[in-house]
Design an enzyme around this catalytic site. Sequence first.
Site, mmCIF file in Angstrom:
data_model
loop_
_atom_site.group_PDB
_atom_site.id
_atom_site.type_symbol
_atom_site.label_atom_id
_atom_site.label_comp_id
_atom_site.label_asym_id
_atom_site.label_seq_id
_atom_site.Cartn_x
_atom_site.Cartn_y
_atom_site.Cartn_z
ATOM 1 N N LYS C 76 0.867 -1.183 0.000
ATOM 2 C CA LYS C 76 0.000 0.000 0.000
ATOM 3 C C LYS C 76 0.902 1.231 0.000
ATOM 4 O O LYS C 76 1.950 1.234 0.681
ATOM 5 C CB LYS C 76 -0.887 -0.019 1.245
ATOM 6 C CG LYS C 76 -1.904 1.120 1.322
ATOM 7 C CD LYS C 76 -2.805 0.972 2.548
ATOM 8 C CE LYS C 76 -3.838 2.073 2.639
ATOM 9 N NZ LYS C 76 -4.740 1.902 3.809
ATOM 10 N N SER C 151 -9.720 2.051 2.956
ATOM 11 C CA SER C 151 -8.818 2.812 2.122
ATOM 12 C C SER C 151 -7.790 1.957 1.353
ATOM 13 O O SER C 151 -7.175 2.460 0.421
ATOM 14 C CB SER C 151 -8.038 3.808 2.985
ATOM 15 O OG SER C 151 -7.208 3.142 3.902
ATOM 16 N N SER C 175 -10.059 -0.285 7.116
ATOM 17 C CA SER C 175 -9.449 -0.101 5.795
ATOM 18 C C SER C 175 -8.765 -1.327 5.202
ATOM 19 O O SER C 175 -8.360 -1.299 4.041
ATOM 20 C CB SER C 175 -8.443 1.052 5.838
ATOM 21 O OG SER C 175 -9.127 2.274 5.820
#
Lengths: 95, 479, 484
Positions: C76, C151, C175
């Site tokens: 990420k 997210s 997330s």
Amino acid sequence: MSISEKDVLRVAHLARIRVSSDELGDYQEGLSGILSLVEQMHDCDTDGVEPMAHPQDIQLRLREDQVTEPDQRDAMQESAPQVDEGLYLVPRVIE
Amino acid sequence: MEFECVIGLEVHAQLMTQSKIFSGSSTAYGASANTQACAVDIGLPGVLPVMNRQAALMAATFGLAVGATVNPVSVFARKNYFYPDLPKGYQISQYEIPVVSGGSLEITTEAGTKTIRITRAHLEEDAGKSLHEDFHGMTGIDLNRAGTPLLEIVSEPDLRSPAEAVAYLKKLHTLVRTLKICDGNMQEGSFRCDANVSIRPRGEAALGTRTELKNINSFRFVERALHHEIDRQISVVEAGGAIVQETRLYDPDADLTRPMRGKEEAHDYRYFPDPDLPPLVIDEADIALIRSQLPELPDARQARFVSDYQLSEDDAAQLTGQSEIADYFESAVEHAQGESRLTANWINGELMSWLNKSDIGILDSPVTPAMLGQLICRIQDKTVSGKIAKQVFAALWEGDSDGDVDAVIQSKGLTQITDTDAIAQAVNDVIAGFPDQAEQVRAGEEKVIGFLVGQVMKATSGKANPQAVNELLKKQLLD
Amino acid sequence: MLHEHSLTALRDMLRRREISSTELTRHCLDRIAQHKNLNAFVTVDESGAMSAAAAADEQLARGEADLLTGVPIAHKDIFCTRGILTTCGSKMLENFVSPYDATVVERFHQAGSVTVGKTNMDEFAMGSSNETSFFGSVRNPWDPNRVPGGSSGGSAAAVAACLVAGATGTDTGGSIRQPAAFCGLTGLKPSYGRVSRYGMIAFASSLDQGGPITRNAEDAALMLQCMAGFDPRDSTSINAPTPDMTTLLGTEVRGLRLGLPKEFFDTSVDGEVLEKVRESLAVLERLGATLVDVSLPNSAAGIPCYYVIAPAEASSNLSRFDGVRFGHRSEHAEELVDLYENSRAEGFGEEVKRRILIGTYALSAGYYDAYYLKAQKIRRVIAQDFETAFEQCDVIVGPTSPTTAFPLGAKTQDPVAMYLNDIFTNTVNLAGLPGLSVPCGFDTAGLPVGLQLIGKFMDEASLLSTAHQLQQETDWHQRMPEGC
């Protein structure tokens, strides 16, 4: 719960975020909506409850007093917007 | 109307750790800009603070030394504000629960002895430095200092005059140096002071509106800046005005205080517990260990100097004002075979004057405690007079004879003439050389004898024992 | 096809030298290029990946395999990586190259994995749909007109589309788990302190945790094994050994007490979601688990509490983005205040600014007690609710999200509606507990449904073994989106 324009501007200045006059209304609406959600907290009875700042009940770990970081200025300043003679430059500050 | 001033001091003492409070960067002073600012210090995205054990122990040491409570649990909080020398946009400090609460210091001024209460002492990180010299019309930011551990020591508003403020500050300065937690170097900013100042009509209990005075970083400036600010406040009030709560900067060049620009807006620091740092715990065992390692504190040492060395309070206070001076004294006394008062006089007099002239600290004195002690011995055994000893001291200061006191005395031929025959010869020569003055003495004008002693001393290059000369002259002229 | 294999299977194939890392990495890079429309990646590091793969192959040839030698993964874009961009989904860090690696990134390096790139995400991890990214929305591989969740939407889309077999994510309020649920994946948010936060750009420091997003529980265990462990650079890192997660996977669910909080099974949840959740619980029951009714009476306060604490911490964490030392600097910066206000106004997107403002408000003079302190008290109440519930059960179960993936743009105009996505996930962060989302079926639109498992503090093992046992009996986790 709604937040006033004045409050939006006060908070925006504290947070150093420019909010233009045409954005003000949107922020006011958005923040008021969130505050209404947040207000639901007050339905929850917390009399006598200790605030919880950390999710774990641990104490601070301490490190030994040793210098472990050599000079890395060049690497640290590679992403810097403006430097001169090793200094980060900002518009003139008047004390 | 008569006014009294109310002063509280906030002292920032940089703790003498090797590394920073939350990172492994060096805290050494004077490195090139930003060469001691690692990822944590410059607040790069993703970095996290890890607390320095030594900084915590030093804070606790201070707490014990001022009789304060060392809180078993204290909490780091974020103080949020934007300033270019504050890399993260917040300063890690302690707010609701500091590491040290309470405590006090006793100060002595002409007005007497008084206890000044300490409100709290808390740990925090120092900010970087803004350099306002011209960098293409911009300000340069050096973050080498950012993250240096600070102990902020806050006093109660117990001080009632600039003199008391200076006395308190000096006391604190001596203490942190004795404890070896701060080097006290005010030029380098290791020991900094802000003052909260207000005035009120004498006799009134309520506090007046206060101003915060920044940048008063020498003992001299503190006194001057405070006097200025107090006078300013009094004239404002007397002119019917009101004091505005504000931060003012002392400008030592112009010798005045002025409001700080850029700091005029109301502060809203939005303190909250730092989620990156669990609570700091200092337990009973830590406290016991620190207590067992506490050095003798300045007050106790002063009292001991009076009782054990039979010194006056003044001499003892002067010697214990700096732990290095007190250390020097004790070492020198040992070499002087216990002659404490003369040693104290020499340190507070001759040695201090040479140190001041050369602008160096006692640790750098070319005359070591051993040399001074040896010299005191030679005065005591009458090898040299006090006056000649000053010449010997000067020679030692210059490094003559590798600091061997006896060798200096020998090589310069400064040995006191104790040989009575030699002195008698000189006395007779002087009586013969100054018949008028000799006659005056004989006629009863005893004052003139001083002149003749002087002449004998001159003739013997000061090496004659003045007392012996005096006696001999009297014998020759009056008996 | 190569990409259909799980992370564990690929790791084993590499070890047996049935495939080479160079071959596998090339395949992943090609697939990433083919699926560019998903917008799952912000940065693809082709040269770095290929040279890491070559090095891995040499290592494998010497028979010196580490935990993940030669296995391609993605990070990420919130994890700092030396030498390649770390943007956090923001214009603010559009050109930021970190001079250091996050601890998690370092550990994957040490384990021998190959980083193919950095995945798209909601800006500064603030969002539940991946629509706040400065680099554009990510599409859900199951339906490109729908969001992948957020997210960690880029990581979830990349794994769901089999571009990589595993990716890292972070979870502040859901997330990892919500995008895992939306994309039919297994996503684990470890206990707070299990995985180092060093080098993971902070959103809300007391809530953030990194974790894996994979296709099955076995892979999640393997990745966790690699990520977890004490880190002296993180003062909140827990100094305890990490149990061998992969060997614990075999633990049977027989006798395991699964707690069903009545608050998680109410009418606010989509009917089909509830149905699939119940079906999977029936499977676990058949395997010998017992279902217990429990209550988390203060869950309703979770969202309001979270939306004070997270923005408050964020408002402070994001102050360092000021245009002075790194990141976006406005060209309109004559005065210092302009440098700050314009750089931040230009560098941050709407949602980030909204959260900074609300957080600043909650901490500001006169509001602190009513908002921040109140939220901290509720946080304790919520944590205590979990403790009480865990007296009656070993693992708490329920839906991960009240709905399946929603259409792009459906909630972008209504922040509060977006926030309600996290209703079942963010209390877990408030309490610091481990949570896992595991696929448990599909709705009639063909969209994946996630079952959430919540464990006691530091008991990731029960979550992983329960999910693993479920995956021995079901094949939802093996389905793949069409066209992938």
